[in-house]
Design an enzyme around this catalytic site. Structure first.
Site, mmCIF file in Angstrom:
data_model
loop_
_atom_site.group_PDB
_atom_site.id
_atom_site.type_symbol
_atom_site.label_atom_id
_atom_site.label_comp_id
_atom_site.label_asym_id
_atom_site.label_seq_id
_atom_site.Cartn_x
_atom_site.Cartn_y
_atom_site.Cartn_z
ATOM 1 N N GLU A 152 0.833 -1.205 0.000
ATOM 2 C CA GLU A 152 0.000 0.000 0.000
ATOM 3 C C GLU A 152 0.865 1.251 0.000
ATOM 4 O O GLU A 152 0.536 2.255 -0.617
ATOM 5 C CB GLU A 152 -0.937 0.002 1.211
ATOM 6 C CG GLU A 152 -2.117 -0.946 1.087
ATOM 7 C CD GLU A 152 -1.731 -2.410 1.281
ATOM 8 O OE1 GLU A 152 -0.652 -2.683 1.842
ATOM 9 O OE2 GLU A 152 -2.501 -3.279 0.838
ATOM 10 N N HIS A 179 -11.122 -5.577 8.158
ATOM 11 C CA HIS A 179 -11.582 -5.370 6.789
ATOM 12 C C HIS A 179 -12.981 -4.754 6.751
ATOM 13 O O HIS A 179 -13.694 -4.901 5.766
ATOM 14 C CB HIS A 179 -11.613 -6.705 6.020
ATOM 15 C CG HIS A 179 -10.273 -7.317 5.824
ATOM 16 N ND1 HIS A 179 -9.616 -8.006 6.821
ATOM 17 C CD2 HIS A 179 -9.430 -7.326 4.752
ATOM 18 C CE1 HIS A 179 -8.441 -8.439 6.368
ATOM 19 N NE2 HIS A 179 -8.312 -8.031 5.123
#
Lengths: 481, 337
Positions: free
Chosen positions: B70, B139
């Site tokens: 990321e 998540h």
């Protein structure tokens, strides 16, 4: 039984012995909040709204609204907490004894508690709940505990809004306030967003309501957005008349009345005025008085006395002096009896936000002009603030109504019962008069019209009174005698 | 007006903007969807299907599959933006922002300021957020309150397919870094979408989705639909709710909120992030500060509890603000005495 409280017929002044419930604004079983209107009580002199002095529930209504009069101190209703059992209320009513009532007496314990004369609200003046010490394991803020103890609030049913159910000050305040009747404004017009014109939702709604196109507007809001203010600036004032030339043909538009039902006080006032005008045999006496001397004297006297007494204050003073010299005009009419008074309680008509009110300058004959000026000023201020109490309006032996400031030359007033007469004062006018030598001169005159109750006052008596009054106004030194 | 799903509004807007401006490029993990698999590129599709077909149309130079880093995605987006491209970087789950936060917070958000306005940073960072999918604590989070509090970022949270269209286009054409938060549970929602190839919704322009005069409900994203359901139910009882969809949390449409509260006197904020230092707390404070005189009841924020998002279906349902919880909050505010 600490929270059961009687509601008795109040005593609003020395002369009040009984009263009539004109209307209840709270129904049996309904909760009311401090300051809420409870009922409308009428005496032979006055009608007033009674406000609640604390929050409670009207558990038992013993005297419904009717024409029937109830003596001062009579039990009218019982107030208590919502959860008070009926049996306790019954026991309370059975044990109730009307106490000796006097104007200034305050209630104690379960005795009926007429309001002090200075307080127009008639509900008992005892605190809402009895203070009590609270011993609890529950988490509660110190201020909340202090309030709950002072007001005697049961904290057990309260759901604490603080962390882990801790009770906050706000929670206790909420528990103290009664539930309110819900009143909602409902949904509104939803105006869809238009990509070509960047406007706030409120601006769009206002634009739609006034038929304003958003596309041409320059926005002054954030990032050039059209705000409420930008649209409001384009709303044409509704009062502006269409620019149509005088005499041009025009289309008739709807001319709908705006209907304003009488409020409760106005209703009673309307009924009493109708009664007065229909049942009292009025007759009218007219006279005019030259007031040049009075106006000159007023300037000097006000300067010397350091007062701002108005012409009307001088007229009230003159009326009061004339009344004590003519006690047959200084009267009230009660049924078949005429009550005449040694001193003049002069009511003055004042326009107030609640309508016409007539507060009283008491024993005006004994007052110095500066005292009259101060008293009337105070009464007018109170009237305009809507704060006049019963003690300000109760009784009166004569009324003075002055419309001179509006340019009214003369008018006929309706007698304010139980008084025997009312004086209508017009404005000062410059008039041409013939002098003693036969020349023409101008002088300032006012028109006085007295409405008289012929049942109590005869024409000659009224005429003599007006003669004295005219004399006092034209030779005003007499006002200082 | 075409009818399409939220996810299709994302992909079609990206495609239109890529066709319009060759500087627009996409990058992210597995956005080609199948690279290296036996079926070849696009055989499987990205996990959210928000990049379907882009590779075929625009090729590997403009649709870039990245390593699973990321930080690298955001760093690359920052570099692309500085060198004149208009990158659209995808963060598969908003929860992963922590790994890349330095690139977003200290680089992307600060460039224009630290270079004295001499550079632009036209990057869009798209990310899927939100609970309701049994995806567990790492998540399922809503992260908007972290990003909204960072000066230099614009934060967009679209609720409807049409808003995706108008706001994503504005984001791509904007010269500042924009965080574009897409709710997972809304990807399948269908709605009318503008056909205008230049359809743009300005930032800081809230949408009023229900109009009423008794209580103001502010929300955005998945929970906005719950608020609308509550408003429709209460409308039948004669209670009117102004339901405000913020669309962007930074810039915030303060004016629409205050205009509404000045009429209603009551405020509910429905927020998917936990309560402390949340969007709900922020807007309640704003209203307490600037509309105190209009308030008839304390402003109230409806948030999940101060816990991670639970995995178990029952617990996750209990965690999220629901229609019932929002209705209860509205009634609580209405019954304040």
């Amino acid at each position: 039984m600490a929270n059961i409280k009687p509601f008795c017929m109040p005593k609003w002044g020395i002369e009040m012995t009984e009263g009539t419930i004109a209307e209840w604004m709270v129904k049996e079983g309904e909760a009311f909040a401090k300051g809420q209107l409870l009922c409308l009580i009428e005496t032979d002199k006055i009608t007033n709204e009674v406000e609640a002095e604390y929050d409670a529930v009207l558990k038992r209504l013993l005297t419904p609204a009717s024409e029937e009069a109830h003596p001062v101190g009579a039990l009218l209703a019982v107030f208590a907490d919502a959860d008070t059992p009926d049996a306790e209320i019954d026991a309370f009513i059975a044990a109730f004894k009307p106490a000796e009532t006097s104007v200034a007496a305050k209630g104690g314990g379960a005795a009926p508690a007429p309001a002090p004369a200075s307080a127009p609200a008639a509900a008992p003046a005892t605190p809402a709940r009895e203070p009590k010490k609270i011993v609890t394991n529950r988490a509660i803020s110190p201020e909340a505990l202090k309030l709950a103890e002072a007001e005697g609030v049961d904290i057990e049913p309260i759901t604490g809004s603080g962390r882990n159910g801790r009770i906050t000050y706000q929670d206790v305040v909420q528990a103290l306030r009664p539930e309110r009747a819900a009143s909602f404004k409902g949904t509104a017009q939803l105006v869809a967003d238009t990509p070509e014109a960047f406007a706030s939702p409120l601006a769009r709604r206002i634009a739609a309501q006034h038929g304003i196109a958003l596309s041409g507007i320059t926005g002054t809001g954030p990032r050039g957005r059209i705000s409420k203010a930008d649209v409001l600036a384009l709303v044409k004032p509704t009062t502006a008349a269409p620019a149509v030339a005088f005499g041009a043909p025009f289309e008739l538009v709807a001319n709908e009345p705006s209907v304003q039902p009488f409020d409760k006080v106005r209703k009673v006032v309307a009924r009493r005025l109708t009664e007065a005008k229909q049942t009292i045999p009025h007759f009218y006496l007219r006279v005019s008085a030259s007031v040049d001397a009075l106006m000159d004297l007023r300037k000097t006297a006000n300067l010397v006395l350091g007062t701002k007494a108005s012409i009307n204050d001088y007229i009230v003073k003159a009326v009061a002096l004339a009344l004590v010299r003519h006690p047959d005009v200084n009267v009230q009419v009660h049924g078949d009896a005429v009550h005449s008074f040694p001193h003049a309680d002069v009511a003055i008509a004042v326009a107030s936000p609640k309508g016409l009110v007539t507060p009283i300058v008491r024993q005006a004959d004994r007052m110095h002009i500066a005292q009259i000026a101060a008293t009337t000023r105070a009464l007018i201020d109170k009237a305009q603030a809507g704060k006049l109490g019963f003690e300000d309006m109760d009784g009166g032996t004569f009324s003075v109504s002055n419309l001179g400031m509006f340019g009214i030359e003369q008018f006929d007033a309706i007698i304010n019962p139980p008084q025997g007469a009312i004086l209508a004062v017009g404005g000062a006018n410059r008039v041409a008069v013939e002098t003693a030598s036969g020349d023409i001169a101008f002088e300032t005159r006012i028109q006085l019209t007295m409405s008289v109750d012929h049942r109590a006052i005869d024409g000659a008596a009224g005429a003599q009174f007006l003669q004295t009054l005219k004399g006092l106004l034209e030779a005003p030194e007499g006002l200082f005698a | 007006m075409a009818k399409m799903m939220y996810r299709d509004a994302v992909v079609s807007t990206i495609a239109e903007e890529m066709a319009r401006d060759e500087n627009v490029v996409c990058l992210g993990e597995d956005i080609v969807g199948g690279m290296g698999t036996p079926g070849g590129p696009e055989a499987i599709g990205g996990i959210w299907s928000t990049s379907t077909g882009l590779f075929g149309k625009f090729g590997a130079d403009r649709v870039i599959d990245t390593p699973i880093s990321e930080s690298a995605i955001m760093g690359a987006a920052a570099g692309l933006a500085l060198s004149g491209k208009r990158p659209i970087a995808e963060l598969m789950f908003a929860d992963f922002i922590g790994v890349s936060l330095d690139q977003i917070w200290n680089q992307l958000a600060k460039f224009r300021y630290m270079f004295g306005g001499k550079t632009k940073c036209p990057a869009v960072i798209r990310m899927a957020y939100g609970a309701g999918y049994n995806a567990a604590a790492q998540h399922s989070q809503a992260v908007h309150q972290i990003l909204t509090g960072m000066p230099g970022l614009k934060v967009v949270m679209p609720t409807t397919p049409d808003d995706v269209k108008g706001l994503l286009r504005t984001a791509i054409r904007d010269d500042d870094p924009v965080i574009f938060l897409e709710h997972k549970a809304l990807y399948g929602v269908k709605g009318e979408v503008s056909d205008d190839p230049d359809y743009m919704i300005p930032f800081g322009h809230a949408r009023l989705s229900r109009a009423g005069q008794d209580v103001t409900i502010v929300s955005t994203g998945l929970l906005l639909g719950f608020c609308e359901a509550v408003a429709d139910k209460l409308a039948a009882e004669g209670i009117g709710c102004d339901v405000i969809d913020l669309r962007t949390t930074s810039p915030l449409d303060e004016e629409t909120i205050l205009d509404s509260v000045e009429v209603t006197g009551r405020l509910i904020v429905v927020d998917e992030a936990p309560p402390r230092c949340s969007l709900g707390a922020d807007i309640c404070a704003l209203v307490a500060e600037k509309a105190f005189a209009s308030l008839k009841a304390p402003p109230l924020s409806v948030n999940p509890p101060h816990t991670p998002v639970p995995f178990a279906r029952e617990l996750e349902t209990a965690y999220l603000p629901s229609v019932d919880k929002i209705e209860a909050a509205v009634r609580k505010v209405l019954s304040y005495r």
